[in-house]
Design a protein around this motif. Structure first.
Motif, mmCIF file in Angstrom:
data_model
loop_
_atom_site.group_PDB
_atom_site.id
_atom_site.type_symbol
_atom_site.label_atom_id
_atom_site.label_comp_id
_atom_site.label_asym_id
_atom_site.label_seq_id
_atom_site.Cartn_x
_atom_site.Cartn_y
_atom_site.Cartn_z
ATOM 1 N N ALA A 195 -22.359 -43.273 25.989
ATOM 2 C CA ALA A 195 -22.206 -42.596 27.275
ATOM 3 C C ALA A 195 -20.864 -42.972 27.884
ATOM 4 N N SER A 196 -20.148 -41.988 28.374
ATOM 5 C CA SER A 196 -18.791 -42.234 28.848
ATOM 6 C C SER A 196 -18.783 -42.846 30.239
ATOM 7 N N GLY A 197 -17.709 -43.566 30.528
ATOM 8 C CA GLY A 197 -17.531 -44.185 31.832
ATOM 9 C C GLY A 197 -16.854 -43.241 32.806
ATOM 10 N N PHE A 198 -16.399 -43.812 33.913
ATOM 11 C CA PHE A 198 -15.710 -43.020 34.928
ATOM 12 C C PHE A 198 -14.483 -43.802 35.373
ATOM 13 N N TYR A 199 -13.319 -43.144 35.348
ATOM 14 C CA TYR A 199 -12.064 -43.843 35.568
ATOM 15 C C TYR A 199 -11.939 -44.311 37.024
ATOM 16 N N TRP A 200 -11.008 -45.242 37.257
ATOM 17 C CA TRP A 200 -10.772 -45.815 38.578
ATOM 18 C C TRP A 200 -10.462 -44.726 39.605
ATOM 19 N N HIS A 201 -11.075 -44.845 40.777
ATOM 20 C CA HIS A 201 -10.838 -43.890 41.844
ATOM 21 C C HIS A 201 -11.409 -44.428 43.151
ATOM 22 N N ASP A 259 -9.535 -36.306 37.055
ATOM 23 C CA ASP A 259 -8.161 -35.926 36.748
ATOM 24 C C ASP A 259 -7.364 -35.914 38.041
ATOM 25 N N ALA A 260 -7.501 -34.864 38.841
ATOM 26 C CA ALA A 260 -6.895 -34.860 40.170
ATOM 27 C C ALA A 260 -7.507 -35.995 40.986
ATOM 28 N N GLY A 261 -6.663 -36.723 41.718
ATOM 29 C CA GLY A 261 -7.148 -37.873 42.479
ATOM 30 C C GLY A 261 -7.178 -39.150 41.671
ATOM 31 N N THR A 262 -6.411 -39.180 40.574
ATOM 32 C CA THR A 262 -6.376 -40.372 39.724
ATOM 33 C C THR A 262 -5.189 -41.257 40.101
ATOM 34 N N PRO A 263 -5.423 -42.532 40.389
ATOM 35 C CA PRO A 263 -4.319 -43.425 40.757
ATOM 36 C C PRO A 263 -3.414 -43.725 39.563
ATOM 37 N N SER A 264 -2.198 -44.149 39.870
ATOM 38 C CA SER A 264 -1.261 -44.538 38.822
ATOM 39 C C SER A 264 -1.608 -45.922 38.275
ATOM 40 N N CYS A 323 -13.295 -48.113 48.491
ATOM 41 C CA CYS A 323 -13.145 -49.095 47.419
ATOM 42 C C CYS A 323 -12.642 -48.432 46.140
ATOM 43 N N MET A 324 -11.691 -49.087 45.480
ATOM 44 C CA MET A 324 -11.268 -48.627 44.163
ATOM 45 C C MET A 324 -12.304 -49.116 43.157
ATOM 46 N N HIS A 325 -12.923 -48.182 42.451
ATOM 47 C CA HIS A 325 -14.004 -48.569 41.550
ATOM 48 C C HIS A 325 -14.035 -47.651 40.328
#
Length: 295
Positions: free
Chosen positions: A140-146, A210-215, A245-247
């Motif tokens: 199961a895939s995760g979810f990137y930082w946001h 994708d959109a809203g992804t931090p550097s 929170c960045m999570h």
């Protein structure tokens, strides 16, 4: 027509960093509530609060059975409120569960849950979003930082950081099965991400951000300040965290599934307006336009 000042610009040509303009805890010091004063101070400092056992074993069994019923129901799968994994085509999330299921509606109204939200936000609250998340084993895939607030502000029109989320574990959260990670203290800085918001961005972003992804550079700065906290705990434990929170979370390649119910409470004094950085609003099952207080 009243003009609302955009305190947190995002989705422009470049990434911007803005100090938080809002309180973290909105209630007055000493306001009665289920969160002890020391824990409330910890939440204000770190941006999150872990509660070891917010619901008991019998309740966990009830909510987990309801989760299983929903994700195996063909009618629910066919509903637009269900989000499937891109690769396996298994259900990843089901949104608006407090309207689909009376059992989860009862959980939303439970004073152990909504009482904490009222105490943090200093007002009556409504549900901006609810969902169940299913993270089966073996891929199961995760979810990137946001930051959730970056999206809720840009695409749903929440004006201020007066929103709190709770993730209640319905399976055990190990340190290996793709648990929630938060960067402590990150809630004190708003990161406005670069890049315009595509129309109907939610159709893609709910599967992969994708959109809203931090550097990488911004994330490195956040993590270098105070590290990264990984949340583990038995089924029935809960993690409360501030909307800014960045999570994120990693993939689950273990045999051990990870499921939770996720509820977002917003203050009735912070109701959604038009999106600040998107061409259209997201659907109401993702960003509510029903501001009825939870009672």
């Amino acid at each position: 027509m009243t003009t609302i000042t955009d305190l947190y610009p995002s989705r422009g040509t470049s990434e911007v960093s803005v100090p938080r303009q809002d309180p973290v805890v909105w209630s007055e010091p000493g306001t009665p509530g289920p969160i002890p004063g020391a824990d409330l101070q910890s939440y204000e400092r770190d941006g999150f609060l872990a509660v070891d056992r917010i619901i008991g074993e019998d309740e966990v069994a009830l909510y987990h059975a309801e989760l299983e019923r929903l994700v195996t129901d063909p009618a629910i799968r066919a509903d637009e409120r269900s989000i499937v994994e891109p690769k396996s085509q298994e259900i990843r999330s089901v949104f608006e569960v407090h309207k689909i299921s009376e059992i989860f509606a009862q959980l939303v109204r439970d004073e152990r849950v909504v009482g904490r939200a009222r105490q943090i936000l200093g007002s009556d609250v409504y549900v901006h979003q609810s969902r169940i998340n299913v993270k089966p084993g073996f891929g199961a895939s995760g979810f990137y930082w946001h930051s959730d607030f970056e999206t809720w502000h840009a695409e749903d029109g929440l004006p201020n950081m007066r929103t709190v989320s709770v993730s209640i574990a319905l399976t055990e959260n190990y340190d290996t099965n793709g648990g929630l990670m938060i960067m402590p203290g990150s809630h004190n800085t708003f990161l406005g991400c670069s890049g315009a918001t595509p129309k109907d961005n939610y159709k893609k972003s709910l599967q992969m951000q994708d959109a809203g992804t931090p550097s990488d550079e911004a994330l490195t700065k956040f993590a270098s300040r105070r590290g990264i906290k990984l949340f583990t705990g038995k089924a029935g434990s809960a993690t409360w965290f501030d909307c800014n929170c960045m999570h994120g979370s990693g993939d689950n390649i273990t045999p051990f599934p990870r499921s939770n119910v996720f509820i977002v409470f917003n203050s009735v004094e912070n109701t959604a307006v038009e999106p600040f950085s998107a061409p259209v609003r997201r659907p109401e099952f993702i960003g509510a336009r029903d501001f009825t207080p939870v009672k």
